[in-house]
Scaffold this active site. Structure first.
Site, PDB file in Angstrom:
ATOM      1  N   ASP A 159       0.802  -1.229   0.171  1.00  0.00           N
ATOM      2  CA  ASP A 159       0.077  -0.101  -0.094  1.00  0.00           C
ATOM      3  C   ASP A 159       0.660   1.123   0.120  1.00  0.00           C
ATOM      4  O   ASP A 159       0.530   2.364   0.492  1.00  0.00           O
ATOM      5  CB  ASP A 159      -0.910   0.066   1.122  1.00  0.00           C
ATOM      6  CG  ASP A 159      -2.006   1.012   1.117  1.00  0.00           C
ATOM      7  OD1 ASP A 159      -2.564   1.425   2.191  1.00  0.00           O
ATOM      8  OD2 ASP A 159      -2.324   1.456   0.051  1.00  0.00           O
ATOM      9  N   LYS A 161       2.734   3.079  -5.810  1.00  0.00           N
ATOM     10  CA  LYS A 161       2.373   2.023  -6.654  1.00  0.00           C
ATOM     11  C   LYS A 161       3.430   1.507  -7.526  1.00  0.00           C
ATOM     12  O   LYS A 161       3.332   0.234  -7.637  1.00  0.00           O
ATOM     13  CB  LYS A 161       1.039   2.786  -7.145  1.00  0.00           C
ATOM     14  CG  LYS A 161       0.100   3.330  -6.164  1.00  0.00           C
ATOM     15  CD  LYS A 161      -0.249   2.300  -5.190  1.00  0.00           C
ATOM     16  CE  LYS A 161      -1.012   3.300  -3.936  1.00  0.00           C
ATOM     17  NZ  LYS A 161      -0.801   2.384  -2.628  1.00  0.00           N
ATOM     18  N   ASP A 208      -3.432  -2.958  -2.364  1.00  0.00           N
ATOM     19  CA  ASP A 208      -4.299  -1.973  -2.445  1.00  0.00           C
ATOM     20  C   ASP A 208      -4.214  -1.234  -3.850  1.00  0.00           C
ATOM     21  O   ASP A 208      -3.096  -1.091  -4.545  1.00  0.00           O
ATOM     22  CB  ASP A 208      -4.332  -1.120  -1.271  1.00  0.00           C
ATOM     23  CG  ASP A 208      -5.626  -0.126  -1.288  1.00  0.00           C
ATOM     24  OD1 ASP A 208      -5.309   0.927  -0.688  1.00  0.00           O
ATOM     25  OD2 ASP A 208      -6.516  -0.393  -1.693  1.00  0.00           O
ATOM     26  N   ASN A 209      -5.422  -0.517  -4.284  1.00  0.00           N
ATOM     27  CA  ASN A 209      -5.310   0.547  -5.396  1.00  0.00           C
ATOM     28  C   ASN A 209      -5.031  -0.010  -6.718  1.00  0.00           C
ATOM     29  O   ASN A 209      -4.499   0.658  -7.433  1.00  0.00           O
ATOM     30  CB  ASN A 209      -4.321   1.832  -4.820  1.00  0.00           C
ATOM     31  CG  ASN A 209      -4.406   2.206  -3.576  1.00  0.00           C
ATOM     32  OD1 ASN A 209      -3.666   2.088  -2.660  1.00  0.00           O
ATOM     33  ND2 ASN A 209      -5.676   2.765  -3.242  1.00  0.00           N
ATOM     34  N   GLU A 259     -11.110   4.421  -0.874  1.00  0.00           N
ATOM     35  CA  GLU A 259     -11.528   4.748   0.359  1.00  0.00           C
ATOM     36  C   GLU A 259     -12.398   6.049   0.682  1.00  0.00           C
ATOM     37  O   GLU A 259     -12.072   7.136  -0.045  1.00  0.00           O
ATOM     38  CB  GLU A 259     -10.485   4.811   1.499  1.00  0.00           C
ATOM     39  CG  GLU A 259      -9.221   5.556   0.879  1.00  0.00           C
ATOM     40  CD  GLU A 259      -8.074   4.906  -0.036  1.00  0.00           C
ATOM     41  OE1 GLU A 259      -8.787   3.725  -0.432  1.00  0.00           O
ATOM     42  OE2 GLU A 259      -7.213   5.327   0.005  1.00  0.00           O
TER      43      GLU A 259
HETATM   44  O1  LIG Z   1      -1.219   7.734  -4.548  1.00  0.00           O
HETATM   45  C1  LIG Z   1      -2.271   7.855  -3.827  1.00  0.00           C
HETATM   46  C2  LIG Z   1      -2.581   9.603  -3.855  1.00  0.00           C
HETATM   47  C3  LIG Z   1      -2.299  10.095  -4.809  1.00  0.00           C
HETATM   48  C4  LIG Z   1      -3.005  11.664  -4.742  1.00  0.00           C
HETATM   49  C5  LIG Z   1      -3.396  12.092  -3.544  1.00  0.00           C
HETATM   50  C6  LIG Z   1      -3.327  11.456  -2.516  1.00  0.00           C
HETATM   51  C7  LIG Z   1      -2.789   9.969  -2.500  1.00  0.00           C
HETATM   52  C8  LIG Z   1      -3.102   6.792  -3.093  1.00  0.00           C
HETATM   53  C9  LIG Z   1      -4.400   6.999  -2.965  1.00  0.00           C
HETATM   54  C10 LIG Z   1      -5.315   6.320  -2.332  1.00  0.00           C
HETATM   55  C11 LIG Z   1      -4.710   5.147  -1.726  1.00  0.00           C
HETATM   56  O2  LIG Z   1      -5.267   4.074  -0.868  1.00  0.00           O
HETATM   57  C12 LIG Z   1      -3.250   5.069  -1.494  1.00  0.00           C
HETATM   58  O3  LIG Z   1      -2.661   3.919  -0.605  1.00  0.00           O
HETATM   59  C13 LIG Z   1      -2.386   6.095  -2.151  1.00  0.00           C
HETATM   60  N1  LIG Z   1      -0.945   6.017  -2.084  1.00  0.00           N
HETATM   61  O4  LIG Z   1      -0.178   7.124  -2.060  1.00  0.00           O
HETATM   62  O5  LIG Z   1      -0.434   5.048  -1.358  1.00  0.00           O
HETATM   63 MG   LIG Z   2      -4.172   2.394  -0.462  1.00  0.00          MG
END
Ligand SMILES: O=C(c1ccccc1)c1ccc(O)c(O)c1[N+](=O)[O-]
Ligand SMILES: [Mg+2]
Length: 221
Positions: A141, A144, A169-170, A199
């Site tokens: 998480d 990415k 995740d994601n 989320e």
């Molecule tokens: O990359 C983002 C992100 C991109 C832009 C603004 C805020 C967050 C993010 C969004 C949802 C997630 O569940 C998550 O784990 C991430 N992250 O950064 O790891």
């Molecule tokens: Mg995440």
């Protein structure tokens, strides 16, 4: 100086959560982030998927990549059995500090070790410095674009065994296309997609489970 969003989340947990009660901390963060300020906790919808995969894995040693404020570390650690542990890696010092306090409020400091630094630097240290033999469960998480190289690094370091379970995740938002391409084309992993939502939002998202050499693991019992 104005406080950060993460500090405001800690303030809310510190003021509203029941000390020593992980569910109370989880509910407090979800309430704050759905009603006041969005934050990148895994949240309750995807958190329920996380819970089920952690229960399936029943890990002795679990690893999380991307601690943030500690929300998913608390979800994972609250399900761990006695004498088991979660190691969680966070590169942002402020996030690591806030997560430490929130995990303390949840009463889970004994089960959770926060490792501050970059995943690519810490993963190669897990066996010797942190006495890890292999990982039973890994929650991805963090950045990415690190999902795929860190999965390969975990394999190269001999940290994944037959039956090790990865959960990422994601997969849709923000997305992890390189990871999906790698893991779904790797015959040593059995992959399952879990459709969900970002989320606290109506935006489509998903989680991906990948089990290492499942057949081989099943043959052992
Ligand atoms: O990359 C983002 C992100 C991109 C832009 C603004 C805020 C967050 C993010 C969004 C949802 C997630 O569940 C998550 O784990 C991430 N992250 O950064 O790891
Ligand atoms: Mg995440």
């Amino acid at each position: 100086m104005d406080q950060s969003k993460e500090q405001r989340i800690l303030n809310s947990v510190s003021y509203n959560a029941v000390k020593g009660d992980p569910e109370s901390v989880i509910n407090c963060i979800d309430k704050y982030c759905s009603q006041y300020e969005w934050a990148m906790n895994v949240g309750d919808e995807k958190g329920t998927i996380l819970d089920k995969v952690v229960e399936e894995a029943d890990p002795s040693v679990a690893l999380e990549l991307g601690t943030y404020c500690g929300y998913s570390a608390i979800r994972i650690a609250r399900l761990l059995k006695p004498n088991t542990r979660l190691l969680t890696i966070e590169f942002n010092p402020e996030f690591a500090s806030i997560a430490k306090e929130i995990i303390e409020i949840a009463g889970l400091s004994e089960k959770v070790t926060i490792l501050e630094g970059h995943s690519e630097d810490i993963i190669p240290q897990l066996k010797k410095k942190y006495e890890v033999e292999t990982l039973d469960f890994v929650f991805l998480d963090h950045w990415k674009e690190r999902y795929a190289p860190d999965t390969i690094l975990l394999e190269e370091c001999g940290l994944l065994r037959k039956g090790s379970i990865l959960l990422a995740d994601n997969i849709i938002y923000p997305g992890a296309p390189e990871f999906i391409k790698y893991i779904r084309s790797n015959k040593r992993f059995e992959c399952t997609s879990y459709p969900s939502h970002l989320e606290y939002m109506k935006v489509e998202d998903a989680m991906e489970k990948a089990v290492k050499d499942p057949g081989a693991a099943a043959m052992l019992f």
